[in-house]
Design an enzyme around this catalytic site. Structure first.
Site, short mmCIF file in Angstrom:
data_model
loop_
_atom_site.label_atom_id
_atom_site.label_comp_id
_atom_site.label_asym_id
_atom_site.label_seq_id
_atom_site.Cartn_x
_atom_site.Cartn_y
_atom_site.Cartn_z
N HIS A 80 -17.74 -12.38 1.33
CA HIS A 80 -18.06 -11.04 1.98
C HIS A 80 -19.31 -10.50 1.54
CE1 HIS A 80 -17.05 -10.42 -2.48
NE2 HIS A 80 -17.84 -9.15 -2.44
N ASP A 140 -20.89 -6.77 0.78
CA ASP A 140 -20.45 -5.63 -0.12
C ASP A 140 -20.25 -4.40 1.06
OD1 ASP A 140 -19.98 -7.01 -2.34
OD2 ASP A 140 -22.00 -6.63 -3.26
N HIS A 168 -21.14 -13.20 -0.30
CA HIS A 168 -21.11 -14.10 -1.71
C HIS A 168 -19.36 -14.41 -1.82
CE1 HIS A 168 -21.30 -9.77 -2.44
NE2 HIS A 168 -20.60 -9.83 -3.41
N ARG A 200 -22.38 -4.16 -12.15
CA ARG A 200 -23.30 -4.10 -11.03
C ARG A 200 -23.92 -2.93 -10.73
NH1 ARG A 200 -19.92 -5.07 -5.63
NH2 ARG A 200 -20.61 -2.94 -5.18
O1 LIG Z 1 -17.95 -11.50 -9.63
C1 LIG Z 1 -19.07 -11.90 -9.12
O2 LIG Z 1 -19.80 -12.72 -9.66
C2 LIG Z 1 -19.57 -11.25 -7.91
C3 LIG Z 1 -18.63 -10.07 -7.65
C4 LIG Z 1 -18.89 -9.23 -6.60
O3 LIG Z 1 -18.47 -9.36 -5.33
C5 LIG Z 1 -19.83 -8.19 -6.51
O4 LIG Z 1 -20.16 -7.83 -7.57
O5 LIG Z 1 -20.01 -7.76 -5.34
FE LIG Z 2 -19.33 -8.42 -3.81
#
Ligand SMILES: O=C(O)CCC(=O)C(=O)O
Ligand SMILES: [Fe+2]
Length: 305
Positions: free
Chosen positions: A105, A107, A260, A275
């Site tokens: 995806h 984000d 990602h 994040r």
């Molecule tokens: O858990 C992760 O490494 C990435 C998770 C994810 O998709 C995000 O933080 O946008």
């Molecule tokens: Fe993500």
């Protein structure tokens, strides 16, 4: 359209490519709110080139310092629906509470203006597994065979947060079901050009990923088949970089030029990442037409204060 490029930085930073087409490890930079303007500019320039930047050993970053650094990068935003927010505007993904993003995806593409960048910090990493993979959606576009590129240039697609997440779930999981229920408590839908022009580099990138719902003017089954054709070009291994996390690592990705996937290969082990999400602007297609929000009619103000 004239691409707007960041000012040429007057300072050099050390970036070691991690794979052939995407990803660079930045060495010798200690992330924080006190970074020189010139270093921030150099990092942004490096991000435009490498699409995802990795930093080892940023152990000094706690939640507050992570958020303060995020403010240096841009305007932080909160998630419209996800339940787990920590601090003022950190999104936490905890493997024990449904925080497993093991689908390809970009984000928040169900927003007309989806984030420009994300800054992810590894808090708890399992002894083995839990890597994240990024794919370069600019390379994917540029390497399309001509007939597919011509087709891509004309398509627009609807993205929704109400996607079929269960399609990827291998076992029933109560935590994930609860997370999903909250995630779609309000349905968000946006329409984007399949090919967006990057506002800083002028590069063209494919806009797809798990929130994709349907191509405008096509039915669901044809949309799905065509999605698979384009998405396969994005996910080609040659087009990806895989990061083996250590606690204290930070990854910054350009959410306008990547997808990602967080690999779920660590069973019940605990994995926690946090994040900061940076505001982005509306997508613009190669014909100059923007994307648009379909619903909700009135968007909440998601800017973190
Ligand atoms: O858990 C992760 O490494 C990435 C998770 C994810 O998709 C995000 O933080 O946008
Ligand atoms: Fe993500």
């Amino acid at each position: 359209m004239q691409p707007i490029t960041n000012p040429v930085p007057d300072i050099a930073i050390d970036v070691v490519p991690v794979s052939g087409r995407i990803g660079g490890e930045v060495q010798g930079v200690r992330l924080g709110a006190d970074l020189d303007e010139a270093i921030v500019a150099a990092l942004k320039q490096a991000l435009n080139r490498h699409k995802v930047l990795f930093f080892r050993d940023q152990h000094h970053l706690d939640d507050a310092a992570h958020q303060a650094f995020g403010r240096r990068w841009g305007q932080p935003t909160i998630h419209p629906t996800a339940p787990a927010q920590v601090g003022d505007f950190l999104l936490e993904l905890d493997s024990r509470h449904g925080g497993k993003a093991n689908v390809w995806h970009t984000d928040l593409t169900f927003m007309a203006s989806y984030p420009s960048a994300s800054i992810l910090r590894a808090v708890t990493i399992p002894p083995a597994g839990g890597d994240t993979v990024w794919a370069n959606t600019v390379e994917a576009y540029e390497r399309l065979p001509d007939p597919l590129r011509v087709l891509a240039d004309t398509l627009r697609a609807v993205h929704s947060n109400d996607y079929d997440y269960a399609a990827n779930q291998t076992e029933p999981d109560e935590g994930t079901d609860r997370y999903q229920a909250e995630f779609i408590s309000t349905v968000y839908e946006a329409e984007h050009p399949l090919v967006r022009v990057h506002p800083e580099t002028g590069e063209r990138a494919l806009v797809l990923g798990a929130f994709f719902k349907q191509f405008v003017g096509l039915g669901t089954s044809e949309s799905r088949r065509l999605y698979e054709v384009f998405q396969a070009h994005i996910m080609r291994l040659e087009n990806t970089v895989r990061w083996r996390w250590r606690e204290g690592d930070v990854a910054i990705w350009d959410n306008r030029a990547t997808q990602h996937y967080a690999i779920d290969d660590y069973g019940d082990a605990k994995r926690v990442v946090r994040r900061v999400t940076i505001e982005g602007d509306a997508t613009i297609g190669i014909d100059g037409r923007s994307g648009r929000q379909i619903r909700p009619e009135k968007l909440p103000d998601l800017r973190a204060v």
